[in-house]
Design a protein around this motif. Structure first.
Motif, short mmCIF file in Angstrom:
data_model
loop_
_atom_site.label_atom_id
_atom_site.label_comp_id
_atom_site.label_asym_id
_atom_site.label_seq_id
_atom_site.Cartn_x
_atom_site.Cartn_y
_atom_site.Cartn_z
N ARG A 1 -33.73 86.43 -22.40
CA ARG A 1 -34.68 85.79 -21.48
C ARG A 1 -34.09 85.70 -20.07
O ARG A 1 -34.79 85.92 -19.07
N LYS A 2 -32.82 85.38 -19.97
CA LYS A 2 -32.17 85.29 -18.67
C LYS A 2 -32.14 86.66 -17.98
O LYS A 2 -32.40 86.76 -16.76
N ASP B 1 -31.93 83.68 -25.84
CA ASP B 1 -31.77 83.04 -24.53
C ASP B 1 -31.13 83.98 -23.52
O ASP B 1 -31.52 84.02 -22.34
N ARG C 1 -29.08 82.03 -29.38
CA ARG C 1 -28.21 82.41 -28.26
C ARG C 1 -28.57 83.77 -27.72
O ARG C 1 -28.64 83.98 -26.50
#
Length: 300
Positions: A142-143, A139, A136
């Protein structure tokens, strides 16, 4: 009577044959090789732990630097925005932008100290330390990176970290296999040396055997002889190991790189190595006894 005669120190003059000169040096070589293999195993364990602890909870973000000074300045501004965004994410413990000076210092061992980062197509780097490498959290990072610097790439070290750990485990396996093979070679060597000693003193041993001396009593002289010489050789091998480790540790310390293992051994690791001369002596004693008893059984 036979026992009293055989128990004299020179009943079987083993100290005067070639085996007395050969066995200590052979055992010293075996202990030296086995000890070095264990030192390698200890060092690779520490190196793998260091790699794991330093890289398993970190990310590296690579940002293309650009070909002009204006592009580089714009990229730096975007990196500052990204760093501020990442610091606000729960689970991120530290964010550090590596400057030109740090990159030059990292590349100096390969490219020298006269390099200019601006003249090379080297990306900017952002180091991110995490509380845990959760899916989580990765991610979310990365966003954030895609929203601010879409051309940036994220390296979580896992791919090449697995390769390094597999390499370390393979080297450790080879080290333990080396210890096993050296032990087997030592057994064969003691058998050959004991048989050579029996051949040299065959007439005397055969005479004691025919006079009624117990086989175990005759074997006692040979096993004590093998134990004493093997302990002496084992101590010599352990001493050579200590000297080798000290020399290698000095030169590796001069290299000053995290890629090389540390050869500083703990007290319990030295205690494990100290067991090698004792083990060599016991193996030699048991092997010599079994060899002599087997040879005496074949006598009429």
């Amino acid at each position: 009577m036979i026992s009293s005669f055989l128990s004299r120190s020179h009943s079987v003059p083993l100290d005067n044959d070639a085996s007395s000169r050969l066995l200590p040096w052979l055992i010293a070589l075996m202990v030296f090789l086995a000890s070095l293999a264990m030192v390698v195993a200890f060092s690779m364990t520490k190196l793998a732990d260091r790699w794991d602890s330093s890289l398993s909870r970190g990310l590296t973000i690579q940002v293309p630097s650009g070909s002009t000074e204006a592009e580089r300045n714009f990229t730096r501004e975007q990196m500052d925005k990204l760093a501020q965004r990442l610091e606000g994410i729960e689970g991120v413990s530290a964010v550090a932008i590596l400057g030109d000076a740090e990159l030059e210092r990292m590349l100096a061992p390969w490219l020298g100290t006269e390099i200019l980062i601006q003249d090379l197509p080297i990306p900017f780097l952002i180091s991110v330390e995490l509380d845990s490498l959760e899916g989580r959290l990765v991610d979310e990072i990365r966003k954030a990176v895609s929203a601010i610097i879409p051309s940036a790439a994220i390296d979580d070290h896992q791919r090449w970290m697995r390769s390094l750990l597999n390499l370390a485990e393979t080297i450790k396996l080879v080290a333990f296999l080396t210890v096993f093979l050296v032990t087997g070679a030592a057994v064969v060597m003691v058998v050959l040396v004991t048989r050579m000693s029996l051949a040299i003193h065959f007439k005397l041993v055969e005479l004691f055997h025919q006079m009624g001396a117990y086989d175990s009593f005759i074997a006692l002289r040979f096993q004590r002889h093998a134990l004493r010489l093997s302990l002496l050789g084992g101590l010599m091998g352990l001493f050579l190991t200590g000297v080798t480790v000290a020399v290698m540790s000095y030169f590796m310390g001069q290299a000053n790189t995290a890629l090389l293992p540390q050869l500083t051994l703990t007290s319990w690791e030295w205690a494990v190595l100290a067991l090698f001369p004792i083990s060599a002596g016991l193996i030699a004693m048991i092997t010599a006894r079994a060899t002599v008893l087997r040879s005496l059984e074949e006598m009429p």
